[in-house]
Design an enzyme around this catalytic site. Structure first.
Site, PDB file in Angstrom:
ATOM      1  N   ASP A   1      -0.230   7.213  -2.685  1.00  0.00           N
ATOM      2  CA  ASP A   1      -1.166   6.912  -3.556  1.00  0.00           C
ATOM      3  C   ASP A   1      -1.372   8.288  -4.583  1.00  0.00           C
ATOM      4  O   ASP A   1      -1.322   8.137  -5.945  1.00  0.00           O
ATOM      5  CB  ASP A   1      -2.565   6.553  -3.035  1.00  0.00           C
ATOM      6  CG  ASP A   1      -2.657   5.114  -2.583  1.00  0.00           C
ATOM      7  OD1 ASP A   1      -1.511   4.421  -2.972  1.00  0.00           O
ATOM      8  OD2 ASP A   1      -3.661   4.687  -2.128  1.00  0.00           O
TER       9      ASP A   1
ATOM     10  N   HIS B   1       1.052  -1.169   0.098  1.00  0.00           N
ATOM     11  CA  HIS B   1       0.173   0.192  -0.072  1.00  0.00           C
ATOM     12  C   HIS B   1       0.903   1.165  -0.142  1.00  0.00           C
ATOM     13  O   HIS B   1       2.135   1.057  -0.187  1.00  0.00           O
ATOM     14  CB  HIS B   1      -0.958   0.065   1.253  1.00  0.00           C
ATOM     15  CG  HIS B   1      -2.178  -0.705   0.811  1.00  0.00           C
ATOM     16  ND1 HIS B   1      -3.196  -0.469  -0.195  1.00  0.00           N
ATOM     17  CD2 HIS B   1      -2.845  -2.009   1.342  1.00  0.00           C
ATOM     18  CE1 HIS B   1      -4.060  -1.040  -0.092  1.00  0.00           C
ATOM     19  NE2 HIS B   1      -3.867  -2.310   0.852  1.00  0.00           N
TER      20      HIS B   1
END
Length: 362
Positions: free
Chosen positions: A150, A120
């Site tokens: 992200d 992640h």
């Protein structure tokens, strides 16, 4: 600004959908190819049209190939090799459309020892070096919720890569494969921080930098458990900060860059700001050159006079959203609606069956 640019998105999670939404915000036509059941609502689908397709079937794969025939780009966020196993890899898609830009969003990239591992955004930012200086020397480096990896290191780099390759394809007729890895983007962002090493703002250790040890570039808790930030780096801004706090001429603060004094100064600021609520400090310093701002939750930010004046936030269907950024010619743009999953499946399938343009909205 991006009217006429056509994007097919193979929906995933996080940075890929954000990139496609950003392009839709700026005027691109985006068709989101989703899996699963109809009717779900995802804020990252705003401004797009949504179709449901099972890419493990011949019908689903052919739908994607027909959609990309007239598209400028495809966006996917699968692990390396997944799209190839679905017979929808770059070679297959660009054989159907040679000018197609194939955008690949991953954490670790398309190759390397960790390319196939799960992860992640905090993992990618950690390995890249971007997480190391985030926080104080007394606490573990803290993750920023999806924004550092992200979005900043991933989605925005994919957006830049797609637009660059689309511009090139429009002059050469040849597409490209964009390998946007969050670990690469997060590392690239460090170039600004690395440049600060030359002037002594940043060192190789946590707790020895202006952002994690100085009193004048820090976050402080207030009496009401709200927080405020200071960024008074330049001497004139530091001088104004001392004036606002009644500390001008105080021998403890006259030498801004005496690092030996920083712990004592920081402790004094900690006690001082904890003595009053956040609203007091806002009334004293907000809007001045002391380089000050309160730490606001999104719902508070939406009601702040500056962001209200700029119309940065808006509410639609009881959902708080942000408006399009950046702006052009000082115009505030309200983005498109958020579709339900599969809302446009019948319309787009009918257009394909009739050999009409799937990009023509009903």
């Amino acid at each position: 600004m991006l009217q006429g640019i056509k994007i097919v998105e193979i929906c995933g999670i996080g940075p890929g959908p954000f990139c496609a939404m950003h392009l839709a915000d700026l005027g691109a036509e985006v068709i989101a190819v989703e899996r699963g059941s109809e009717g779900r609502v995802n804020l990252l689908n705003r401004g797009k049209r949504s179709v449901i397709a099972d890419l493990k079937t011949a019908e689903g794969r052919e739908l994607v190939l027909r959609l990309i025939e007239d598209a400028d780009a495809l966006v996917e966020g699968m692990r390396p090799g997944v799209m190839e196993r679905l017979d929808l890899g770059p070679e297959v898609c660009q054989a159907r459309n040679p000018r197609l830009v194939y955008g690949r969003m991953t954490g670790w990239g398309q190759h390397g020892p960790m390319a196939s591992a799960a992860g992640h955004d905090n993992n990618y930012a950690a390995l890249s070096g971007a997480l190391f200086h985030n926080g104080t020397p007394d606490t573990p480096p803290s993750s920023l919720f999806a924004t550092l990896g992200d979005i900043a290191g991933g989605a925005l780099y994919l957006t830049i890569g797609l637009l660059s390759a689309i511009l090139n394809a429009r002059t050469t007729g040849k597409g490209a494969v964009v390998d946007a890895a969050i670990v690469d983007g997060s590392a690239h962002m460090l170039q600004l921080m690395l440049s600060t090493c030359n002037v002594g703002y940043t060192t190789g250790q946590r707790g020895q930098n202006i952002h994690d040890s100085s009193p004048f570039y820090a976050t402080y808790r207030c009496a009401d458990d709200g927080f405020i930030t200071l960024g008074s780096i330049e001497p004139q801004f530091y001088a104004l900060l001392l004036e606002k706090l009644g500390l001008q001429g105080d021998a403890r603060f006259t030498t801004q860059w005496d690092r030996k004094r920083w712990p004592e100064q920081r402790q004094h600021f900690t006690e001082l700001f904890a003595s009053r609520p956040r609203a007091f400090w806002c009334a004293l310093m907000e809007g001045t050159d002391a380089c000050f701002a309160p730490v606001l939750a999104p719902h508070e930010a939406a009601e702040h006079p500056h962001l209200v004046a700029r119309e940065t936030y808006f509410t639609r269907d009881d959902l708080l959203q942000t408006r399009v950024a950046p702006r052009f010619n000082n115009q505030v743009v309200t983005p498109g609606a958020v579709p339900q999953a599969g809302e446009h499946t019948a319309q787009i399938q009918a257009a394909l069956d009739a050999h009409a343009s799937v990009w023509q909205r009903a």
